[in-house]
Design an enzyme around this catalytic site. Structure first.
Site, PDB file in Angstrom:
ATOM      1  N   SER A  15       0.824  -1.195   0.000  1.00 29.04           N
ATOM      2  CA  SER A  15       0.000   0.000   0.000  1.00 29.04           C
ATOM      3  C   SER A  15       0.871   1.264   0.000  1.00 29.04           C
ATOM      4  O   SER A  15       1.794   1.381   0.801  1.00 29.04           O
ATOM      5  CB  SER A  15      -0.898  -0.020   1.240  1.00 29.04           C
ATOM      6  OG  SER A  15      -1.669   1.138   1.243  1.00 29.04           O
ATOM      7  N   GLY A  16       0.587   2.144  -0.894  1.00 34.15           N
ATOM      8  CA  GLY A  16       1.322   3.406  -0.967  1.00 34.15           C
ATOM      9  C   GLY A  16       2.565   3.337  -1.833  1.00 34.15           C
ATOM     10  O   GLY A  16       3.315   4.306  -1.944  1.00 34.15           O
ATOM     11  N   ASN A  53      -1.191   5.612   3.151  1.00 42.83           N
ATOM     12  CA  ASN A  53      -1.351   6.252   1.844  1.00 42.83           C
ATOM     13  C   ASN A  53      -2.562   7.175   1.905  1.00 42.83           C
ATOM     14  O   ASN A  53      -3.655   6.749   2.282  1.00 42.83           O
ATOM     15  CB  ASN A  53      -1.558   5.143   0.794  1.00 42.83           C
ATOM     16  CG  ASN A  53      -1.721   5.711  -0.602  1.00 42.83           C
ATOM     17  OD1 ASN A  53      -1.699   6.942  -0.802  1.00 42.83           O
ATOM     18  ND2 ASN A  53      -1.872   4.827  -1.566  1.00 42.83           N
ATOM     19  N   GLY A  92      -2.462  -3.163  -2.147  1.00 42.20           N
ATOM     20  CA  GLY A  92      -1.157  -3.762  -1.840  1.00 42.20           C
ATOM     21  C   GLY A  92      -1.179  -4.494  -0.508  1.00 42.20           C
ATOM     22  O   GLY A  92      -2.136  -4.383   0.269  1.00 42.20           O
ATOM     23  N   SER A 125      -5.361   5.741  -0.637  1.00 46.59           N
ATOM     24  CA  SER A 125      -5.204   4.292  -0.729  1.00 46.59           C
ATOM     25  C   SER A 125      -6.429   3.651  -1.376  1.00 46.59           C
ATOM     26  O   SER A 125      -7.570   3.975  -1.037  1.00 46.59           O
ATOM     27  CB  SER A 125      -5.014   3.729   0.681  1.00 46.59           C
ATOM     28  OG  SER A 125      -4.841   2.343   0.596  1.00 46.59           O
ATOM     29  N   SER A 126      -6.162   2.765  -2.338  1.00 40.52           N
ATOM     30  CA  SER A 126      -7.271   2.075  -3.000  1.00 40.52           C
ATOM     31  C   SER A 126      -7.815   1.047  -2.020  1.00 40.52           C
ATOM     32  O   SER A 126      -7.087   0.169  -1.579  1.00 40.52           O
ATOM     33  CB  SER A 126      -6.781   1.352  -4.254  1.00 40.52           C
ATOM     34  OG  SER A 126      -5.960   2.210  -4.998  1.00 40.52           O
ATOM     35  N   THR A 169      -1.483   2.640  -8.069  1.00 39.74           N
ATOM     36  CA  THR A 169      -2.555   3.382  -8.735  1.00 39.74           C
ATOM     37  C   THR A 169      -1.972   4.468  -9.640  1.00 39.74           C
ATOM     38  O   THR A 169      -2.429   4.669 -10.763  1.00 39.74           O
ATOM     39  CB  THR A 169      -3.501   3.990  -7.685  1.00 39.74           C
ATOM     40  OG1 THR A 169      -3.960   2.922  -6.867  1.00 39.74           O
ATOM     41  CG2 THR A 169      -4.673   4.679  -8.319  1.00 39.74           C
ATOM     42  N   GLU A 190      -0.841  -5.384   3.172  1.00 44.07           N
ATOM     43  CA  GLU A 190      -1.056  -4.450   4.281  1.00 44.07           C
ATOM     44  C   GLU A 190      -0.748  -5.076   5.630  1.00 44.07           C
ATOM     45  O   GLU A 190      -1.144  -6.209   5.900  1.00 44.07           O
ATOM     46  CB  GLU A 190      -2.530  -4.003   4.304  1.00 44.07           C
ATOM     47  CG  GLU A 190      -2.826  -2.953   3.278  1.00 44.07           C
ATOM     48  CD  GLU A 190      -4.278  -2.489   3.336  1.00 44.07           C
ATOM     49  OE1 GLU A 190      -4.588  -1.512   2.645  1.00 44.07           O
ATOM     50  OE2 GLU A 190      -5.078  -3.097   4.072  1.00 44.07           O
TER      51      GLU A 190
HETATM   52  N1  LIG Z   1       5.218   8.098  -9.958  1.00 40.90           N
HETATM   53  C1  LIG Z   1       4.871   8.877  -8.946  1.00 40.90           C
HETATM   54  N2  LIG Z   1       5.154  10.174  -8.981  1.00 40.90           N
HETATM   55  C2  LIG Z   1       4.789  10.972  -7.978  1.00 40.90           C
HETATM   56  N3  LIG Z   1       4.134  10.593  -6.891  1.00 40.90           N
HETATM   57  C3  LIG Z   1       3.818   9.293  -6.792  1.00 40.90           C
HETATM   58  C4  LIG Z   1       4.158   8.368  -7.819  1.00 40.90           C
HETATM   59  N4  LIG Z   1       3.721   7.161  -7.453  1.00 40.90           N
HETATM   60  C5  LIG Z   1       3.112   7.340  -6.260  1.00 40.90           C
HETATM   61  N5  LIG Z   1       3.179   8.599  -5.856  1.00 40.90           N
HETATM   62  C6  LIG Z   1       2.654   9.168  -4.610  1.00 40.90           C
HETATM   63  O1  LIG Z   1       2.384   8.130  -3.750  1.00 40.90           O
HETATM   64  C7  LIG Z   1       1.040   8.120  -3.361  1.00 40.90           C
HETATM   65  C8  LIG Z   1       0.532   6.696  -3.258  1.00 40.90           C
HETATM   66  O2  LIG Z   1       0.529   6.097  -4.501  1.00 40.90           O
HETATM   67  P1  LIG Z   1      -0.605   5.118  -4.939  1.00 40.90           P
HETATM   68  O3  LIG Z   1      -1.908   5.614  -4.500  1.00 40.90           O
HETATM   69  O4  LIG Z   1      -0.392   4.862  -6.351  1.00 40.90           O
HETATM   70  O5  LIG Z   1      -0.255   3.849  -4.099  1.00 40.90           O
HETATM   71  P2  LIG Z   1      -0.858   2.427  -4.232  1.00 40.90           P
HETATM   72  O6  LIG Z   1       0.251   1.510  -4.487  1.00 40.90           O
HETATM   73  O7  LIG Z   1      -1.955   2.452  -5.176  1.00 40.90           O
HETATM   74  O8  LIG Z   1      -1.400   2.186  -2.781  1.00 40.90           O
HETATM   75  P3  LIG Z   1      -2.677   1.418  -2.336  1.00 40.90           P
HETATM   76  O9  LIG Z   1      -2.363  -0.021  -2.364  1.00 40.90           O
HETATM   77  O10 LIG Z   1      -2.871   1.905  -0.938  1.00 40.90           O
HETATM   78  O11 LIG Z   1      -3.740   1.828  -3.200  1.00 40.90           O
HETATM   79  C9  LIG Z   1       0.324   8.882  -4.407  1.00 40.90           C
HETATM   80  O12 LIG Z   1      -0.831   9.500  -3.895  1.00 40.90           O
HETATM   81  C10 LIG Z   1       1.356   9.893  -4.832  1.00 40.90           C
HETATM   82  O13 LIG Z   1       1.332  10.986  -3.981  1.00 40.90           O
HETATM   83 MG   LIG Z   2      -3.903   2.281  -5.069  1.00 42.59          MG
END
Ligand SMILES: Nc1ncnc2c1ncn2[C@@H]1O[C@H](COP(=O)(O)OP(=O)(O)OP(=O)(O)O)[C@@H](O)[C@H]1O
Ligand SMILES: [Mg+2]
Length: 1053
Positions: free
Chosen positions: A107-108, A157, A385, A160-161, A112, A387
């Site tokens: 997660s994070g 996050n 992701g 977070s999805s 996404t 957790e």
């Molecule tokens: N390529 C990137 N460039 C800039 N910021 C990023 C990038 N990837 C992630 N982030 C930052 O990290 C945060 C978390 O990313 P994201 O929501 O994609 O995580 P995730 O893997 O989908 O987590 P989850 O499993 O909780 O959904 C985003 O809100 C953003 O602020």
């Molecule tokens: Mg996500």
């Protein structure tokens, strides 16, 4: 700048495969750290993309980057999510292989975000076409909607999805996106009613309160402050820095419109959100006999209003539970705690169903319009992701189970199957050890033995089953499992870390301690019948869709939440294995979402459990690509003359020929039993590039051939048309010819009949022929007309034209004469008139006329000597009297008595006829025309003229008897002058009488047929006139001109 970028790009290695010590985890981490320090967040392991979350926006996703990475082999540019997407897209378009991009990480870690970049690249690189823009827009706009309703701030996050998402982007065979389809997995609905410290409910609740206008809020009976609502404030962080909920609300509404969810449906959505928010504030008190009662009933009324359902029904449903036991229906009032749970169950259920409805609506909107025949898909998997929370519940177990499954798939596809394949294909191979997490997956999902089975069984046990009995059962059945740790089984050290109601699983990614409380309830996922009924009676269009009466009559118990999730995961795995996978492995560098902070321990942990080291080892030792010989040959055979178009021998030997031709290095590839293995992507990409070039050449050839065929087809069509036209024209001409001939035959036949009946009176049979004859005759005549009056020729005329011919001949002659006459001088004209007059008077009346015809009439017959006397003695005098001499000629005058001949000149003026003495030209007689009653001549050859003078004339004594050698000429002059033809009288008798004044009339005898013409005195005292018959014969040959005149004059009259 570019130079800087270039240098920067070279920080560390872009592909871990190039690490010197590829087995060293420390080197691996160091490389990651070096690169992320330089904000180089992407690194490859072969074709797997490792992405480190930068926690800040980097300028590497703009249109310039899209352009840079578009259609470029990925080893040619620094690693990037665009490069990976481009490769997948090219494989999809070029080889028509369905693709999927698997994004994993905890997660994070940035899953996404990565999935959004993939979509962004797809949208930016597909064709710019108006019809595609809507599709692309929808694909992109589905994200804000789903994120608002399915994402929440967690402690790891901020976005977070809280649901799993698999999205298929659909393409037609040209590579244009035509639509999409989303599958959602297990929404963490417990968040609706409870949030841990520092966390929030789903974004949409806060966005609604912050962004809705006052009217809407009023309609929903809401206040703007989220802290007024229990469901929204439990985490104590309802307001977040860096997140503008109001702005997000606007974006979400826009996105909803794009997804064709209009005002009405949006309002229904907001009503349901409001219902849930209000439900959270509903308070229950414990009343009489432990029965629950509603402490703030006004709120129920608000909720009922918002739902559009009867308030009493809702109240009843919130406080009671109807149990159907066989034939009996028992309504049992609930206690306070039970009522709170039922309320929460209602909130969760409404939210979950609303979310499912939303996904359905998005899918309807994303559905391809047209029935695409050959549909290709590129799937993007962005699922929650791994957790580990402070307190982990049922949802975390599901989420982590999901991650186990995906890890298993990854192992299966990248480590296990790859190594198995080398072995199978007989490639020399040193096995790489890796952790196979199948054992953990089995622990959770195995039938009858796994945690899910145990949980389901407990749910089914009637009566006393609860979370504790479930835990006990697990402890009993699973205590020996190496990945299951329980308080009961653990050593003292472990016991300290695991509470009694907890159990621990050793996941591939780490140990997670789960609190068993709520497991069965969440797994059962029950909503009491009464509440369902209340919802069915709601007028809200979404609940109407999502709660149906049929649900109530369903006898079969629905699958438990865990079982459903297990089934959907199995389906997901099936979807993924049927496609060519690409991997993005996301890593988060710290737990505090801070840019620039790289915590080695955290990263090392992720590298470990993601199996990246093993991945690297297999990649390093192994081969980046493999293809069955047939597939490889089919694609690239055009690159070698010996294999194109029909390779000789079996596929393997043909591939060998092909790679020899392509000059592959000995270490670049291996020949397996059924496949060729290519070590480096570069080698394959070079081959692919050569193929693309060749493809263009071949395409040109095919195009040329095809164009040729098209042109030939066109030509043949035109030719066929020309032939058809020609045939028609020929037919037309032939028909015309036939008609012509037929009519010609008819004409000829008619002509022949006409010819045969040419002499018959004109009728229908010969009318045409005669017309033709006439026509021909006239044409002939026009060409053969005589040109002069002297020309006697005249073309023959057919019998039917005789009459016309005669008329024409005469007309023509008349015309010629007329023309001739018009051209004559006045004197000549007078000559002719005289001749005509002479003919009129004398022809057939006087025999000597014929002889006169050929001689010119002159106006003076006197000799030159005679003329001298005549002029001086007579003409001068006459002129002085106003008269002009018209004619003069010598004549012989015979006395009336004795007939003595005397020479005289006859002179003629307009006024009178003079007889002059031939010697001195003295006037012997002047006879005006009144004085003359007539002039008698014989009709014979003689020259006798008897001028009759009235007997009572005083001046003259009887008729004058004259002999004139120019009788015709002289008399013609006289007639012409006096304009009286009748003055001449012809005598055919043998004698005639002439008067003598106061005397006896004399007799003149006329003898015809004598020897010589002449007048003498006869012995009997009579004047004897002899006329010779042969005289004419002796005439000189007629002067041609005179003859002509004669003729012409005749014609003219
Ligand atoms: N390529 C990137 N460039 C800039 N910021 C990023 C990038 N990837 C992630 N982030 C930052 O990290 C945060 C978390 O990313 P994201 O929501 O994609 O995580 P995730 O893997 O989908 O987590 P989850 O499993 O909780 O959904 C985003 O809100 C953003 O602020
Ligand atoms: Mg996500």
């Amino acid at each position: 700048m570019e130079q800087d970028l270039h240098v920067r790009d070279r920080v560390g290695v872009q592909d871990f495969v190039l690490l010197e010590n590829h087995t060293s985890e420390a080197d691996f981490i160091e490389n990651l750290q070096k690169r992320s320090k330089e904000e180089l967040i992407y690194t490859y392991i072969g074709s797997v993309l490792v992405s480190v979350n930068p926690y800040k926006n980097l300028p590497i996703y703009g249109p310039d980057y899209v352009e840079k990475y578009r259609n470029v082999n990925f080893y040619e540019l620094p690693p990037h999510v665009f490069a990976l997407t481009d490769t997948a897209l090219r494989s999809l378009r070029g080889e028509l292989i369905n693709q999927c991009i698997l994004i994993s990480g905890e997660s994070g870690a940035g899953k996404t975000e990565a999935s959004k970049k993939v979509l962004q690249f797809i949208a930016a690189t597909t064709r710019k076409k108006a019809s595609l823009e809507t599709v692309k827009d929808k694909l992109l706009q589905s994200n804000p909607v789903l994120e608002a309703f399915g994402n929440a701030k967690t402690n790891r996050n901020d976005n977070s999805s809280r649901f799993g998402k698999y999205m298929d982007v659909e393409f037609d065979f040209t590579g244009d996106p035509t639509g999409g389809h989303i599958i959602n997995y297990l929404l963490e609905k417990s968040r609706v009613v409870f949030q841990a410290k520092g966390e929030r409910n789903f974004h949409i609740f806060y966005q609604l309160l912050a962004g809705a206008d006052d009217d809407l809020l009023e309609k929903l009976f809401l206040k703007r402050d989220p802290d007024l609502y229990v469901y929204l404030k439990q985490g104590g962080s309802s307001r977040l820095s860096g997140i503008d909920d109001a702005q997000s609300f606007k974006i979400v509404r826009e996105a909803l419109y794009v997804m064709e969810i209009g005002d009405e449906e949006q309002e229904a959505l907001f009503h349901l959100l409001a219902v849930i928010i209000h439900l959270g504030n509903l308070e229950f008190a414990s009343g009489e006999g432990g029965r629950a009662s509603i402490s703030n009933p006004a709120l129920v009324s608000t909720i009922a209003k918002l739902l559009g359902c009867p308030e009493d029904k809702l109240v009843k449903a919130l406080l009671n539970r109807t149990i159907e036991a066989r034939d009996d229906v028992v309504v049992s009032p609930m206690g306070r705690d039970e009522a709170v749970k039922a309320r929460d169950a209602l909130s969760k259920s409404v939210y979950e169903r609303m979310f499912n409805w939303l996904v359905q609506r998005l899918n309807r909107s994303l559905q391809s319009d047209a029935e695409v025949k050959k549909k290709m898909v590129l799937g993007i998997l962005d699922i929650y992701g791994f957790e580990i929370f402070q307190s982990n519940s049922f949802e975390q177990l599901c989420i982590n189970y999901c991650n186990e499954k995906l890890q298993q798939l990854f192992i299966e596809l990248t480590l296990k199957s790859e190594q198995d394949e080398y072995r199978r294909e007989g490639i020399a191979w040193e096995p790489v050890a890796y952790f196979d997490n199948k054992i953990i997956c089995d622990l959770i999902e195995e039938k009858h033995k796994g945690i899910i089975s145990i949980m389901d069984e407990e749910c089914l046990v009637p009566g006393e089953a609860n979370d504790k009995t479930f835990l006990n059962k697990m402890n009993k059945l699973l205590s020996e499992h190496p990945h299951y740790v329980s308080h009961a089984k653990g050593d003292t050290k472990t016991k300290k870390t695991i509470e009694r109601e907890e159990f621990r699983l050793v996941h591939y990614a780490g140990e997670v301690t789960y609190n068993v409380n709520g497991f069965l309830e969440k797994n059962n996922d029950l909503l009491y019948r009464d509440l369902k009924e209340a919802m069915i009676s709601s007028s809200n269009r979404i609940t109407k869709d999502m709660f149906t009466a049929s649900e109530l009559s369903r006898k079969k118990r629905p699958d438990t939440a865990a079982s459903q999730f297990k089934t959907s995961l199995a389906q997901l795995v099936d979807i993924l294995v049927s496609k060519e996978p690409s991997y993005i492995r996301c890593i988060k560098p710290n737990d505090v979402q801070k840019p620039g902070l790289f915590e080695t321990a955290i990263v090392t942990h992720q590298v470990k459990y993601l199996g990246l080291m093993e991945n690297l080892r297999v990649r390093r030792a192994g081969f980046a690509y493999r293809r069955p010989y047939e597939g490889f040959l089919n694609r690239y055979k055009s690159l070698c003359p010996e294999t194109w178009p029909h390779p000789k021998g079996d596929a393997k030997s043909a591939v060998q020929t092909l790679v020899n031709h392509l000059k592959y290095g000995a270490d670049d590839y291996r020949m397996g039993l059924t496949k060729i293995f290519i070590r480096l992507p570069k080698t394959l990409f070079e081959t692919e590039d050569a193929f693309q070039k060749r493809k263009n050449e071949l395409a040109s050839k095919i195009q040329a051939k095809y164009k040729g065929i098209l042109q030939r087809r066109k030509y043949l069509a035109i030719r066929a048309r020309i032939i058809a036209v020609q045939a028609l024209v020929r037919r037309f001409l032939a028909k015309r010819e036939a008609t012509k001939r037929r009519s010609a035959v008819a004409v000829i036949r008619q002509f022949i009949i006409g010819f045969m009946k040419r002499n018959e009176p004109m009728g229908s049979d010969n009318e045409k022929f005669l017309g033709f004859v006439r026509h021909q005759y006239l044409l002939r005549l026009a060409k053969q007309l005589p040109q002069s009056v002297m020309d006697k020729s005249w073309p023959d005329a057919p019998a039917s034209c005789q009459e016309a011919n005669n008329i024409l001949r005469a007309m023509h002659m008349q015309w010629m004469v007329g023309r001739y006459c018009k051209g004559l001088s006045p004197s000549r004209r007078h000559q002719f008139e005289m001749k005509v007059l002479a003919e009129a008077v004398f022809k057939n009346n006087k025999k000597s006329y014929g002889a006169s015809v050929t001689k010119w009439f002159v106006d003076c017959r006197l000799s030159t000597d005679q003329q001298g006397v005549f002029r001086s003695n007579f003409e001068v005098n006459v002129k002085s009297q106003g008269e002009t001499i018209l004619y003069s000629a010598p004549v012989t005058k015979f006395d009336r008595h004795g007939y003595k001949a005397r020479d005289r000149f006859l002179a003629l003026t307009k006024a009178a006829v003079y007889l002059l003495d031939a010697k001195d030209c003295k006037v012997k007689h002047r006879l005006t025309f009144n004085d003359i009653t007539g002039i008698t001549v014989t009709n014979s050859q003689d020259n006798l003229i008897v001028v009759r003078i009235p007997e009572d004339d005083k001046k003259d004594k009887g008729d004058l008897i004259l002999e004139c050698n120019y009788l015709i000429e002289t008399l013609t002059w006289i007639v012409d002058t006096c304009k009286n033809r009748d003055i001449i009288r012809f005598e055919s008798a043998t004698s005639l009488t002439h008067h003598i004044a106061k005397g006896k009339p004399g007799t003149i005898e006329i003898t015809r047929g004598g020897e010589i013409t002449g007048i003498t005195k006869g012995k009997n005292g009579h004047l004897m006139v002899v006329s010779c018959q042969q005289l004419q014969k002796r005439l000189p040959s007629p002067n041609k001109q005179i003859f002509f005149f004669h003729f012409a004059l005749k014609a003219a009259t």
